[in-house]
Design an enzyme around this catalytic site. Structure first.
Site, PDB file in Angstrom:
ATOM      1  N   ASP A 105      -5.738  -8.334  14.309  1.00  0.00           N
ATOM      2  CA  ASP A 105      -5.264  -9.671  14.653  1.00  0.00           C
ATOM      3  C   ASP A 105      -5.905 -10.187  15.939  1.00  0.00           C
ATOM      4  O   ASP A 105      -6.364 -11.331  16.016  1.00  0.00           O
ATOM      5  CB  ASP A 105      -3.735  -9.668  14.779  1.00  0.00           C
ATOM      6  CG  ASP A 105      -3.200  -8.471  15.557  1.00  0.00           C
ATOM      7  OD1 ASP A 105      -3.997  -7.741  16.174  1.00  0.00           O
ATOM      8  OD2 ASP A 105      -1.972  -8.257  15.553  1.00  0.00           O
ATOM      9  N   ASP A 139       0.829  -1.212   0.000  1.00  0.00           N
ATOM     10  CA  ASP A 139       0.000   0.000   0.000  1.00  0.00           C
ATOM     11  C   ASP A 139       0.865   1.265   0.000  1.00  0.00           C
ATOM     12  O   ASP A 139       0.365   2.359   0.280  1.00  0.00           O
ATOM     13  CB  ASP A 139      -0.897   0.030   1.239  1.00  0.00           C
ATOM     14  CG  ASP A 139      -2.055  -0.952   1.149  1.00  0.00           C
ATOM     15  OD1 ASP A 139      -2.174  -1.629   0.118  1.00  0.00           O
ATOM     16  OD2 ASP A 139      -2.837  -1.038   2.118  1.00  0.00           O
TER      17      ASP A 139
END
Length: 503
Positions: free
Chosen positions: A238, A90
């Protein structure tokens, strides 16, 4: 004592009580660790035909470390026709070209590696992983952040645990490439060792929930899908996915004997940025998932441990009133001749501080550190934890208020040894107002120190010194780095040639 003085003492004792509760929980973690220490995880069997694996490498502006990462991953020992690598980039700087060229070099050598670049950062890291998953060919998905250098046998030591159809994720322990860079990196290494060696092992082997740490782990692709996929409404995607997956009935495995080396921040402001994201994300996850956990039919032990795990950063929020109330409480009680009552502080501080010391000593002993190595950083470790309280308390407040912020990456500079220059590195953490607050608290604690010396209440000095040193060190180091970086940026701007607007 007038009502205000009574209120001060009561508030002080109440804060100490809650902090001692969280501190004592570390004794629980140590107990569970030693109770289950020899319950070693072993795979149910071995794959006769190895499964296809996709390795995802989410990166954003990682010009100093991306080639190191890709090289290490491409050298992982696994059949080439069963291994796919995705570089999920990105980036908005030179990293794009560096990563693209690196991918092309390895593809020419027969590696199945793809460069996937997004033109937006929707969902940040979670969005990049989700986007890559749509194109992935693997039945299992491993993830490595940009600062990691996995060992060649990583998949050999992890993938066979998935022969058990109930296993959804396997996490390995982080090791630290630049542990010896400075006192700050030494302290961070000890913090992380405590988390991985003691906490992860204790939770996993006692049947409680534990979490994927965002990197250096392997997921069963089906697990991700059945748990609701990567979601980006928290800063710790996560942790969020880990708890959702375990709520869905999947079991996780932690392998402390398998390590994945990684770089840790060498600058205070980068460290604080990372800690802020982790603290805020954990509280966001607590607000999101604790109601579901409490409403489930999970055993009480699992629910209790989930509560302590997800809300642990509330302790930082309580450190600020403790710091403010500590000198005032001492002054109030001494002025009324309540010297004996001051002794009540000792059990609380023992629960809140000695537990931390024993916890980290145990983690260092378990990784084979020398006795001197186990002990010499403890005062600094305690002070640093206190000094972080302003930074992490802000994160907790932002989470509680629902204040949304973007995913702030931790700058990786590719440094390992002491003396390697960082001042001219491009990536820097943002400059904030926090050092002013931290240094103000350090000055305030100095007043408390002078008072207790004058009154001869010497047993209070160690605690006051820890608070003074912690806030002073964190605040001063942050301020110096911020000032240096500001001058560097101004110099860089002045060095740029004048250009026409829009050129």
């Amino acid at each position: 004592m007038d009502p205000l003085e009574i209120a001060v003492v009561v508030a002080y004792v109440a804060v100490l009580l809650v902090l001692s509760l969280y501190g004592s929980h570390r004794y629980v973690m140590a107990y569970l660790y030693y109770r289950h220490k020899y319950k070693l995880p072993t795979p149910q069997g071995r794959f006769q035909a190895l499964p296809r694996v996709t390795i995802q490498l989410p990166i954003f502006n990682e010009m100093y470390v991306v080639e190191r990462l890709v090289e290490a991953v491409c050298k992982i020992a696994y059949p080439r026709d069963l291994l796919e690598i995705q570089v999920l980039d990105d980036s908005i700087d030179e990293t794009r070209e560096i990563a693209r060229r690196c991918v092309e070099r390895w593809r020419e050598q027969g590696i199945d590696i793809a460069y996937i670049h997004r033109t937006n950062r929707q969902g940040f890291k979670a969005g990049a992983l989700e986007n890559g998953l749509k194109l992935a060919k693997g039945e299992f998905v491993a993830v490595f952040d940009a600062d990691f250098v996995p060992e060649p046998d990583f998949l050999e030591k992890t993938v066979h645990f998935f022969t058990d159809p109930g296993i959804g994720m396997v996490q390995v322990r982080w090791e630290h490439l630049n542990r010896s860079y400075s006192a700050l990196t030494q302290a961070q290494s000890i913090f992380l060792d405590g988390h991985f060696v003691i906490e992860h092992t204790a939770r996993n082997r006692s049947g409680c929930f534990f979490n994927f740490n965002g990197t250096a782990g392997v997921w069963r692709r089906e697990t991700i899908a059945s748990a609701g996929g990567w979601q980006h409404d928290t800063l710790t995607e996560d942790l969020d996915l880990s708890y959702r997956a375990q709520l869905a009935g999947w079991r996780f495995v932690f392998l402390p004997q398998v390590v994945a080396p990684a770089e840790i921040p060498v600058e205070m402001n980068a460290f604080k940025s990372q800690q802020h994201r982790w603290a805020k994300g954990s509280i966001q996850t607590a607000l999101k998932l604790l109601p579901r956990i409490f409403a489930s039919d999970l055993p009480f032990q699992v629910k209790k441990e989930a509560f302590f795990h997800l809300t642990a950063n509330f302790a930082y929020l309580l450190m600020i009133p403790l710091a403010v109330l500590m000198p005032i409480s001492v002054i109030v009680r001494v002025s009324h001749g309540w010297f004996e009552v001051l002794l009540l502080d000792i059990p609380f501080f023992a629960a809140a501080t000695l537990s931390v010391c024993s916890f980290y000593v145990a983690s260092q002993r378990e990784i084979g550190a020398s006795r001197w190595q186990q002990l010499k950083y403890l005062p600094f470790l305690m002070a640093l934890g206190i000094g972080l309280s302003v930074n992490n308390a802000r994160a907790v407040v932002e989470a509680l208020l629902g204040h949304q912020t973007g995913f702030t990456r931790t700058p990786k500079l590719g440094v390992r040894k002491a003396g390697e220059p960082v001042a001219k590195k491009r990536y820097k953490a943002a400059i904030t107002w926090q050092p002013v607050v931290e240094l103000s608290l350090a000055i305030y604690m100095t007043y408390g120190i002078l008072f207790v010396i004058d009154r001869g209440v010497y047993y209070s000095l160690p605690f006051l010194f820890l608070f003074q040193a912690g806030y002073g060190y964190v605040g001063l180091k942050s301020l110096l780095e911020g000032t240096r970086d500001l001058w560097a940026r101004l110099g860089l701007m002045q060095a740029q040639p004048d250009v026409e607007p829009g050129a």
